[in-house]
Scaffold this motif. Sequence first.
Motif, short mmCIF file in Angstrom:
data_model
loop_
_atom_site.label_atom_id
_atom_site.label_comp_id
_atom_site.label_asym_id
_atom_site.label_seq_id
_atom_site.Cartn_x
_atom_site.Cartn_y
_atom_site.Cartn_z
N TYR A 147 0.85 -1.19 0.00
CA TYR A 147 0.00 0.00 0.00
C TYR A 147 0.88 1.23 0.00
O TYR A 147 1.75 1.40 0.86
CB TYR A 147 -0.88 -0.03 1.25
CG TYR A 147 -1.95 1.04 1.31
CD1 TYR A 147 -3.16 0.88 0.64
CD2 TYR A 147 -1.76 2.20 2.05
CE1 TYR A 147 -4.14 1.85 0.70
CE2 TYR A 147 -2.74 3.17 2.12
CZ TYR A 147 -3.93 2.99 1.45
OH TYR A 147 -4.92 3.94 1.51
N ASN A 149 0.65 5.58 -0.83
CA ASN A 149 -0.01 6.83 -1.23
C ASN A 149 -1.50 6.66 -1.51
O ASN A 149 -2.02 7.17 -2.50
CB ASN A 149 0.69 7.44 -2.45
CG ASN A 149 2.16 7.69 -2.19
OD1 ASN A 149 2.53 8.15 -1.11
ND2 ASN A 149 3.01 7.39 -3.16
N GLY A 150 -2.17 5.92 -0.65
CA GLY A 150 -3.62 5.79 -0.77
C GLY A 150 -4.11 4.70 -1.69
O GLY A 150 -5.32 4.59 -1.91
N ALA A 151 -3.20 3.90 -2.25
CA ALA A 151 -3.64 2.87 -3.19
C ALA A 151 -2.80 1.61 -3.01
O ALA A 151 -1.62 1.68 -2.66
CB ALA A 151 -3.52 3.36 -4.63
N SER A 210 -14.48 0.98 -4.17
CA SER A 210 -13.16 1.11 -3.57
C SER A 210 -12.36 -0.19 -3.69
O SER A 210 -12.86 -1.28 -3.41
CB SER A 210 -13.32 1.46 -2.10
OG SER A 210 -12.10 1.49 -1.44
N SER A 224 -3.07 -0.87 -9.87
CA SER A 224 -3.46 -0.22 -8.63
C SER A 224 -4.90 0.27 -8.71
O SER A 224 -5.44 0.48 -9.78
CB SER A 224 -2.53 0.96 -8.31
OG SER A 224 -2.69 1.99 -9.28
N SER A 225 -5.50 0.42 -7.55
CA SER A 225 -6.85 0.98 -7.45
C SER A 225 -7.00 1.60 -6.08
O SER A 225 -6.59 1.02 -5.08
CB SER A 225 -7.91 -0.12 -7.65
OG SER A 225 -7.66 -1.20 -6.77
N ASP A 226 -7.54 2.81 -6.02
CA ASP A 226 -7.64 3.53 -4.76
C ASP A 226 -8.55 2.79 -3.77
O ASP A 226 -9.51 2.11 -4.16
CB ASP A 226 -8.20 4.93 -4.99
CG ASP A 226 -7.20 5.82 -5.72
OD1 ASP A 226 -6.02 5.44 -5.78
OD2 ASP A 226 -7.63 6.86 -6.23
N ILE A 227 -8.26 2.97 -2.49
CA ILE A 227 -9.13 2.47 -1.42
C ILE A 227 -9.67 3.68 -0.67
O ILE A 227 -8.90 4.54 -0.23
CB ILE A 227 -8.38 1.52 -0.46
CG1 ILE A 227 -8.10 0.19 -1.17
CG2 ILE A 227 -9.17 1.29 0.81
CD1 ILE A 227 -7.38 -0.82 -0.32
N ASP A 228 -10.98 3.74 -0.55
CA ASP A 228 -11.65 4.87 0.10
C ASP A 228 -11.74 4.60 1.60
O ASP A 228 -12.53 3.77 2.05
CB ASP A 228 -13.04 5.05 -0.50
CG ASP A 228 -13.81 6.19 0.14
OD1 ASP A 228 -13.21 6.94 0.93
OD2 ASP A 228 -15.02 6.33 -0.14
#
Length: 293
Positions: A147, A149-151, A210, A224-228
Motif C-alpha cells: 500500500y 499513497n492511498g492505493a 473502492s 493499482s486501485s484507490d481504497i476509500d
Amino acid sequence: MVAATLLGAGTAHAAPARPDLVVTAVGWGPQQTTAHGNPLTFTATIENQGTAPTPAGVIHGVGFQVDGTLRTWSDTWTLPLQPGESRTVEANSGPTGSRTWTATTGTHEVLAYVDDAGRIVEANEANNRTKKQLTVAATGPVVSSTYRNGAPFMKLASLPYKTGLASSISGTGYAACYTGGVVRWGSEKAIGAYGAGNWMYHQDSSWGWSGIADVPARATPIASSDIDLGEIVRWNYGDPAQKLTCNPGETPDFTRLHATAITTNRYAIAANGYNAGALLGTYTGPLNIDLPI
C-alpha cells in the motif's frame, strides 16, 4: 453331564452398536490455484460408517495438520450422524485463532483427523485419519501486494485474458471526541477491528467501488486501485458513537486506521462482464502504517 455342560457353556454376545467416524475427503480453498502466501481454509468430509448414530450435542471435531503440525480445526458440528451419513465441515479456528493456514512454497502433507479430541466412543478408533498431498507454487496470479499513497500496488503474473482485482486493508480503528473539528486531548481510543476496500470483484453500482481494478490480458506486473478510507464504517457496521462516550457538545468520530494487512484477490470475470467469476488467487501482505481518516 448335562448340568456340567450347561455350567461350562458361555453366552454369545454381539458387539455393541457404535458409530465409526472416518474422513473420506480432504480439501482446501477458496482459490483455484495455490501459491505462496495464499490463506487456505481446509475442509473434510466425515462419514459415520458404524452401526449406531453419533451422539447429539457432542463436537465432531476435525483437526487439520500440515506436515505433522496442527494448524486449524473444525469444532462446529454437533448434530448426530446416522450410519452411512456424511457431512463436509470447514475449519473455523486454530491454535492462533485463525481459521486459515498461510501456504508456503513446496509439497506438503495435509492430514485431517476426525474426533481428534476423543469425544466420541467408536467401534474403531484407529481409522480416523486421512492424508492428502498439497503442492504450493512459489508465485501465483497475485505475486505481492502493498500500500502506497492511498492505493494498493500489486505485482501480478501475466495471464492471457482479462481479470479483475479486489483489494482491501484491515487493522484497528481509532476514534476520539471532537469539538469544532478538534480532537480533545486524551480522548482517542481503539474501538475494534475495521477495514476498507473490497474482497469481491465487481463493476456495477450495487456496492462501493473502492479497491476494484480491471487487469487487461497479458498486463505487466503492476496494477493499482484507490481504497476509500471513508468506507471504514461499512466494514464494522458501526460508527464511533456506538463505542465511544463523549462529553455533551462533543462529536465522536474516527481519527485513523492502524493498518496491519492488505489483501488482494484476483478473479476471472463472469460472463456478464461485471461480476467475479472463479477466484484465481489471493495474496495477504503485512502492513504497519497509520492512515488518517
